[in-house]
Design an enzyme around this catalytic site. Structure first.
Site, short mmCIF file in Angstrom:
data_model
loop_
_atom_site.label_atom_id
_atom_site.label_comp_id
_atom_site.label_asym_id
_atom_site.label_seq_id
_atom_site.Cartn_x
_atom_site.Cartn_y
_atom_site.Cartn_z
N ASP A 150 0.86 -1.19 0.00
CA ASP A 150 0.00 0.00 0.00
C ASP A 150 0.90 1.24 0.00
OD1 ASP A 150 -2.29 1.81 0.70
OD2 ASP A 150 -3.31 -0.08 1.09
N TYR A 165 -8.93 -11.81 -11.22
CA TYR A 165 -8.44 -13.12 -11.64
C TYR A 165 -9.12 -14.22 -10.83
CZ TYR A 165 -4.38 -10.64 -13.67
OH TYR A 165 -3.55 -9.81 -14.39
N SER A 190 -11.28 -0.98 -1.02
CA SER A 190 -10.01 -1.01 -0.29
C SER A 190 -10.24 -1.18 1.20
CB SER A 190 -9.23 0.29 -0.51
OG SER A 190 -8.74 0.39 -1.81
N HIS A 249 -3.93 6.28 2.91
CA HIS A 249 -4.61 5.02 2.59
C HIS A 249 -4.00 3.83 3.33
CE1 HIS A 249 -5.89 1.65 -0.03
NE2 HIS A 249 -6.91 2.43 -0.38
N ASN A 279 -13.57 0.30 -7.48
CA ASN A 279 -14.60 1.25 -7.05
C ASN A 279 -15.29 1.95 -8.21
OD1 ASN A 279 -13.90 0.69 -4.39
ND2 ASN A 279 -12.56 2.49 -4.19
#
Length: 415
Positions: A155, A294, A352, A193, A282
């Site tokens: 991140d 995937y 997230s 974040h 999002n």
């Protein structure tokens, strides 16, 4: 892609476009073997001569010329079985003729899955609504806190001075804007974040307030976004996670739409015992993000307190036999309160925010059954989900049901 007579598969259209336009391209080279699983270490360096040196690439960008001089500059990620560098037409031809190479992709621009809303918040209750809805406190009452389970987090970094995260980070690494590992990097968050998602995974109680699902997991955080050579930074982060034997990798980044560039990489994470828990995106219904979309990932969408799928939460149906509906599961991802860099808390909305709830849950399940395989952990989570109202396309298998997952994994009927 189909196989041809040479070592690699047919040419990636994006790679061909880059070569036609600029005369060179960044390439992600997939080797047929990983060093960690090979009987003898593959000689990745045998392909170095096919890559352009970094100074040449910089000159290409300004003049359009491609002189063949200097030492090649290429990064090898031996545990992933991946090489990353720049090639021109001749270099690509040399790579494609090598039988040890499985596939070659054009380098992609990777970005974080940005929250759709961020506001200041005060943590008034002892548990966040997400932890309460998932009944995670009942795991803690059983002594299941993630202890002994290594969880990876790629991140924007993490603020280890936040009270909920102080002393919680077992390992930290950073890659600079050129993709180089930063020596002796000090833990920090280049944004907001990373600290928020880290808090949801691993935050410890502060007084009577708790924000983290797995407050005693062994937490490893890599700062890999935003800006600069993000692709090299993310690959470096994944390689580092494998070096540190993490069991779960939480990642809320990728690129919009389906692109197979990380498909082999994701499979190789699983081969080496890592469960990839990735955000689906999002951008709303009819969209998704790679590599979260995937079949080999446990992809996560977002719900609100009323168990309604958030309008922003991505979802899509693929024309494929395996895992056609994405996301795989949904989890709390609206009005999620977690740690804020510099202290205090903030509320965010996004897939997230849902993803670290599921990553933390996986750590709790692995503590309950340490010998479990990646497939067993994922199956326990997915097969016990609660079906929601509305179109199943929006939520996949449904809302995660942690206690039912624990019962399915361990056979504990009291769970």
């Amino acid at each position: 892609m189909s196989e041809n007579y040479s070592g690699a598969t047919q040419l990636d259209p994006a790679l061909q476009e880059q070569l036609d336009r600029y005369g060179f391209s960044q390439v992600l080279v997939v080797h047929r073997q990983m060093a960690v699983l090979a009987a003898s270490r593959p000689n990745f360096e045998q392909i170095d001569a096919h890559f352009l040196p970094t100074p040449v690439v910089l000159q290409c960008r300004t003049s359009g010329t491609v002189p063949h001089a200097g030492q090649p500059s290429v990064r090898h990620f031996v545990r992933l079985g991946i090489s990353l560098g720049y090639v021109d037409h001749d270099g690509l031809a040399g790579l494609r003729s090598n039988p040890s190479i499985e596939t070659i992709y054009a380098g992609r621009t990777v970005g974080i899955v940005r929250p759709v809303r961020t506001t200041a918040a005060t943590l008034r209750r002892s548990l966040t609504w997400g932890i309460q809805a998932m009944r995670i406190d009942q795991f803690w009452n059983r002594g299941l806190t993630g202890k002994g389970v290594r969880v990876g987090h790629l991140d924007t970094g993490v603020d280890v001075n936040h009270p909920a995260l102080k002393g919680r980070v077992a390992g930290f690494a950073e890659w600079d804007m050129l993709g180089n590992r930063v020596a002796d990097a000090k833990p920090h968050d280049s944004d907001v974040h990373g600290t928020h998602t880290a808090g949801t995974i691993a935050g410890q109680a502060v007084g009577t307030r708790s924000i983290g699902v797995a407050p005693e997991c062994e937490f490893f955080s890599g700062l890999v976004v935003e800006g600069g050579a993000v692709l090299a930074r993310v690959l470096g982060g994944m390689e580092w996670m494998l070096e540190n034997n993490v069991k779960v990798l939480s990642m809320s980044l990728g690129w919009r739409g389906y692109d197979a560039s990380f498909l082999v990489i994701t499979r190789r994470l699983r081969q080496q015992g890592v469960l990839p828990v990735f955000a689906i995106g999002n951008e709303g219904e009819g969209t998704s993000r790679s590599p979260g979309n995937y079949p080999e990932t446990l992809s996560v969408g977002a719900v609100d307190r009323a168990q309604h799928v958030a309008a922003f939460s991505s979802s899509v149906r693929f024309n494929r036999d395996q895992d056609p509906i994405q996301p795989d599961v949904v989890a709390p991802g609206v009005h999620i309160i977690s740690a804020k860099p510099g202290g205090g808390y903030q509320s965010m909305d996004g897939t997230s925010m849902a993803t670290p709830h599921v990553a933390g849950l996986a750590a709790l399940l692995w503590q309950a059954k340490p010998e479990a395989t990646v497939d067993q952990i994922e199956l326990a989570i997915r097969q016990t989900c609660v079906q929601l109202e509305g179109d199943p396309l929006r939520y996949g298998d449904g809302l995660v049901n942690p206690l039912a997952a624990l019962a399915a994994l361990t056979g504990d009927t009291k769970a």
